[in-house]
Design an enzyme around this catalytic site. Sequence first.
Site, PDB file in Angstrom:
ATOM      1  N   ILE A   1      38.297  43.386  45.044  1.00 47.80           N
ATOM      2  CA  ILE A   1      37.295  43.667  44.010  1.00 47.80           C
ATOM      3  C   ILE A   1      37.770  43.145  42.649  1.00 47.80           C
ATOM      4  O   ILE A   1      38.904  43.382  42.244  1.00 47.80           O
ATOM      5  CB  ILE A   1      36.991  45.182  43.938  1.00 47.80           C
ATOM      6  CG1 ILE A   1      36.242  45.612  45.199  1.00 47.80           C
ATOM      7  CG2 ILE A   1      36.168  45.530  42.684  1.00 47.80           C
ATOM      8  CD1 ILE A   1      35.935  47.101  45.280  1.00 47.80           C
TER       9      ILE A   1
ATOM     10  N   GLU B   1      33.466  46.604  51.314  1.00 46.61           N
ATOM     11  CA  GLU B   1      34.167  45.964  50.193  1.00 46.61           C
ATOM     12  C   GLU B   1      35.660  46.283  50.274  1.00 46.61           C
ATOM     13  O   GLU B   1      36.047  47.422  49.993  1.00 46.61           O
ATOM     14  CB  GLU B   1      33.680  46.531  48.854  1.00 46.61           C
ATOM     15  CG  GLU B   1      32.245  46.322  48.521  1.00 46.61           C
ATOM     16  CD  GLU B   1      31.980  46.556  47.022  1.00 46.61           C
ATOM     17  OE1 GLU B   1      31.403  45.657  46.417  1.00 46.61           O
ATOM     18  OE2 GLU B   1      32.368  47.602  46.489  1.00 46.61           O
TER      19      GLU B   1
ATOM     20  N   HIS C   1      31.629  54.363  46.254  1.00 49.44           N
ATOM     21  CA  HIS C   1      32.251  53.107  45.813  1.00 49.44           C
ATOM     22  C   HIS C   1      33.766  53.318  45.737  1.00 49.44           C
ATOM     23  O   HIS C   1      34.223  54.429  45.453  1.00 49.44           O
ATOM     24  CB  HIS C   1      31.685  52.692  44.447  1.00 49.44           C
ATOM     25  CG  HIS C   1      32.062  51.294  44.084  1.00 49.44           C
ATOM     26  ND1 HIS C   1      33.292  50.974  43.563  1.00 49.44           N
ATOM     27  CD2 HIS C   1      31.381  50.130  44.191  1.00 49.44           C
ATOM     28  CE1 HIS C   1      33.348  49.668  43.369  1.00 49.44           C
ATOM     29  NE2 HIS C   1      32.198  49.128  43.733  1.00 49.44           N
TER      30      HIS C   1
ATOM     31  N   ALA D   1      29.608  42.289  41.014  1.00 49.40           N
ATOM     32  CA  ALA D   1      29.740  42.780  39.641  1.00 49.40           C
ATOM     33  C   ALA D   1      30.271  41.686  38.713  1.00 49.40           C
ATOM     34  O   ALA D   1      29.502  41.047  37.987  1.00 49.40           O
ATOM     35  CB  ALA D   1      30.639  44.009  39.600  1.00 49.40           C
TER      36      ALA D   1
HETATM   37  O1  G3P Z   1      30.287  46.988  43.609  1.00 48.90           O
HETATM   38  C1  G3P Z   1      30.589  45.638  43.571  1.00 48.90           C
HETATM   39  C2  G3P Z   1      31.994  45.406  43.373  1.00 48.90           C
HETATM   40  O2  G3P Z   1      32.892  46.396  43.631  1.00 48.90           O
HETATM   41  C3  G3P Z   1      32.475  44.034  43.587  1.00 48.90           C
HETATM   42  O3  G3P Z   1      32.992  43.710  42.358  1.00 48.90           O
HETATM   43  O4  G3P Z   1      33.643  42.249  40.584  1.00 48.90           O
HETATM   44  O5  G3P Z   1      34.408  41.799  42.899  1.00 48.90           O
HETATM   45  O6  G3P Z   1      32.025  41.425  42.307  1.00 48.90           O
HETATM   46  P1  G3P Z   1      33.281  42.193  42.025  1.00 48.90           P
END
Ligand code: G3P
Length: 225
Positions: A148, A143, A95, A203
């Site tokens: 994020i 990602e 990650h 998340a």
């Molecule tokens: O592992 C999922 C993550 O890194 C994405 O986070 O808060 O953008 O949904 P988020």
Amino acid sequence: MGLKTPLIIVNFKTYESATGRNAEQLAKICEKVAKQTKSNIAVAVQDADIYRVSHTVKIPVLSEHMDPIGYGAHTGQVLPEDIKANGAKGSLLNHSEDRFEIDDLEKSVKIAKKLNLTTIICASSDDVSESVAAFNPDFIAVEPPELIGGDISVSTAKPQIITQTVKKVNKIAKIPILCGAGIKTREDVEKAVSLGAKGILIASAITKSSNPGAALKDLALGFSK
Ligand code: G3P
């Protein structure tokens, strides 16, 4: 491979709303939504919470991390055999908040395969996705780190990163591609699916929501269009 597509992985990270007792409560909500919407939902939790969560819900529980080690003298590291013994079906690897050295990543996938643990390698770009495809993980989750936790989803801000990942990885191996970063709504999911994603890694839309069940349900419906 133990996890089915289309797949939603809710990454609990270290959010207060998603650790300790709260991890059990949130996992129960995820399980309820999985049943109600007939969706494949898995939760990735702190290794300290794997036992309690996997003994609370029947949906797949993943570790957020494991180390490329075996039994022995490795103080403080996360032993793959132990996450399995505690109920994890697999692990996120690499990650962007917890990057691996490339050799360690390869080693981790090999160990996981031996233990029959599902592997989800996270990648920050389509080029990284292409490089890690050679390790043949069960899933690759692309990602872009800068998105994020934000409000603009990967499928809106960087659609090409999804299409390029699907294209580049499929030339190497048939690995389902997940995407994540900034995903908040059903429309974000629908867009991701139309770009070739077989699922999402999510998340903050859940862990920070005042109504995580409703938020997750809305996202799950994005796969039924
Ligand atoms: O592992 C999922 C993550 O890194 C994405 O986070 O808060 O953008 O949904 P988020």
